[in-house]
Design a protein around this motif. Structure first.
Motif, PDB file in Angstrom:
ATOM      1  N   LYS A  37       0.999  -1.353   0.070  1.00 37.13           N
ATOM      2  CA  LYS A  37       0.035  -0.198   0.190  1.00 37.13           C
ATOM      3  C   LYS A  37       0.451   1.238  -0.218  1.00 37.13           C
ATOM      4  N   ALA A  38       0.322   2.517  -0.685  1.00 34.86           N
ATOM      5  CA  ALA A  38       1.532   3.651  -0.646  1.00 34.86           C
ATOM      6  C   ALA A  38       3.460   2.598  -1.407  1.00 34.86           C
ATOM      7  N   ASN A  39       3.297   1.733  -1.707  1.00 30.88           N
ATOM      8  CA  ASN A  39       4.575   1.514  -1.993  1.00 30.88           C
ATOM      9  C   ASN A  39       5.469   0.737  -0.834  1.00 30.88           C
ATOM     10  N   CYS A  40       4.636   0.562   0.187  1.00 32.87           N
ATOM     11  CA  CYS A  40       5.034   0.264   1.250  1.00 32.87           C
ATOM     12  C   CYS A  40       4.711  -1.135   2.072  1.00 32.87           C
ATOM     13  N   SER A  41       5.449  -1.997   1.976  1.00 31.25           N
ATOM     14  CA  SER A  41       5.022  -3.866   1.865  1.00 31.25           C
ATOM     15  C   SER A  41       4.920  -3.607   3.535  1.00 31.25           C
ATOM     16  N   TYR A  42       3.171  -4.486   3.415  1.00 35.12           N
ATOM     17  CA  TYR A  42       3.398  -5.098   5.255  1.00 35.12           C
ATOM     18  C   TYR A  42       3.355  -6.577   5.424  1.00 35.12           C
ATOM     19  N   TYR A  43       3.574  -7.045   6.427  1.00 40.02           N
ATOM     20  CA  TYR A  43       3.696  -8.330   6.178  1.00 40.02           C
ATOM     21  C   TYR A  43       2.790  -9.016   8.056  1.00 40.02           C
ATOM     22  N   SER A  44       2.151 -10.061   7.282  1.00 40.67           N
ATOM     23  CA  SER A  44       1.669  -9.959   9.293  1.00 40.67           C
ATOM     24  C   SER A  44       2.425 -10.722   9.722  1.00 40.67           C
ATOM     25  N   LEU A  45       2.605 -10.222  11.223  1.00 40.55           N
ATOM     26  CA  LEU A  45       3.212 -10.640  12.464  1.00 40.55           C
ATOM     27  C   LEU A  45       3.270 -12.317  12.324  1.00 40.55           C
ATOM     28  N   PRO A  46       1.769 -12.537  12.546  1.00 40.21           N
ATOM     29  CA  PRO A  46       1.289 -14.208  12.694  1.00 40.21           C
ATOM     30  C   PRO A  46       2.247 -15.424  11.868  1.00 40.21           C
ATOM     31  N   ARG A  47       1.517 -14.650  10.901  1.00 41.22           N
ATOM     32  CA  ARG A  47       2.968 -15.790   9.780  1.00 41.22           C
ATOM     33  C   ARG A  47       3.984 -15.394   9.422  1.00 41.22           C
ATOM     34  N   LEU A  48       5.111 -14.678   9.436  1.00 41.55           N
ATOM     35  CA  LEU A  48       6.107 -14.153   9.524  1.00 41.55           C
ATOM     36  C   LEU A  48       6.625 -14.957  11.168  1.00 41.55           C
ATOM     37  N   GLU A  49       5.744 -14.987  12.328  1.00 37.27           N
ATOM     38  CA  GLU A  49       6.269 -15.844  13.719  1.00 37.27           C
ATOM     39  C   GLU A  49       6.614 -17.352  13.181  1.00 37.27           C
ATOM     40  N   ARG A  50       5.748 -17.812  12.443  1.00 35.45           N
ATOM     41  CA  ARG A  50       6.225 -18.963  11.643  1.00 35.45           C
ATOM     42  C   ARG A  50       7.035 -19.853  11.184  1.00 35.45           C
ATOM     43  N   LEU A  51       7.455 -18.463  10.004  1.00 32.99           N
ATOM     44  CA  LEU A  51       8.496 -18.274   8.948  1.00 32.99           C
ATOM     45  C   LEU A  51       9.400 -17.912  10.249  1.00 32.99           C
ATOM     46  N   ARG A  52       9.917 -17.652  11.378  1.00 32.40           N
ATOM     47  CA  ARG A  52      11.060 -16.803  11.940  1.00 32.40           C
ATOM     48  C   ARG A  52      12.338 -18.282  11.749  1.00 32.40           C
ATOM     49  N   PRO A  53      11.637 -19.644  12.503  1.00 29.64           N
ATOM     50  CA  PRO A  53      12.996 -20.433  11.954  1.00 29.64           C
ATOM     51  C   PRO A  53      13.371 -20.413  10.662  1.00 29.64           C
ATOM     52  N   LYS A  54      11.922 -20.609  10.070  1.00 31.35           N
ATOM     53  CA  LYS A  54      12.959 -20.506   9.125  1.00 31.35           C
ATOM     54  C   LYS A  54      13.622 -19.379   8.170  1.00 31.35           C
ATOM     55  N   LEU A  55      13.464 -18.467   8.556  1.00 32.40           N
ATOM     56  CA  LEU A  55      14.576 -17.424   8.332  1.00 32.40           C
ATOM     57  C   LEU A  55      16.250 -17.192   8.823  1.00 32.40           C
ATOM     58  N   GLY A  56      16.014 -17.694  10.201  1.00 33.10           N
ATOM     59  CA  GLY A  56      17.016 -17.296  11.090  1.00 33.10           C
ATOM     60  C   GLY A  56      17.571 -16.216  11.692  1.00 33.10           C
TER      61      GLY A  56
END
Length: 57
Positions: A37-56
């Motif tokens: 939105k308005a050239n800014c990317s927004y991420y779902s915090l719950p989704r990123l929490e699940r991906l956090r181990p993969k992100l390291g």
């Protein structure tokens, strides 16, 4: 925006990690934002929490 959507900077702040490191990991893993939105990317915090181990971070 009913979900808990945040920018990379806000997620990095919440996790206590550098913004650049988190941004780089998201790009490396090809994780797409939930909303752009308005050239800014927004991420779902719950989704990123699940991906956090993969992100390291």
């Amino acid at each position: 925006m009913g979900e808990d959507l945040r920018t990379v900077a806000k997620v990095a702040e919440a996790w206590g990690v550098p913004k650049g490191a988190l941004s780089r990991k998201l790009k490396e893993q090809a994780i797409q934002p939930d909303l752009v939105k308005a050239n800014c990317s927004y991420y779902s915090l719950p989704r990123l929490e699940r991906l956090r181990p993969k992100l390291g971070v």
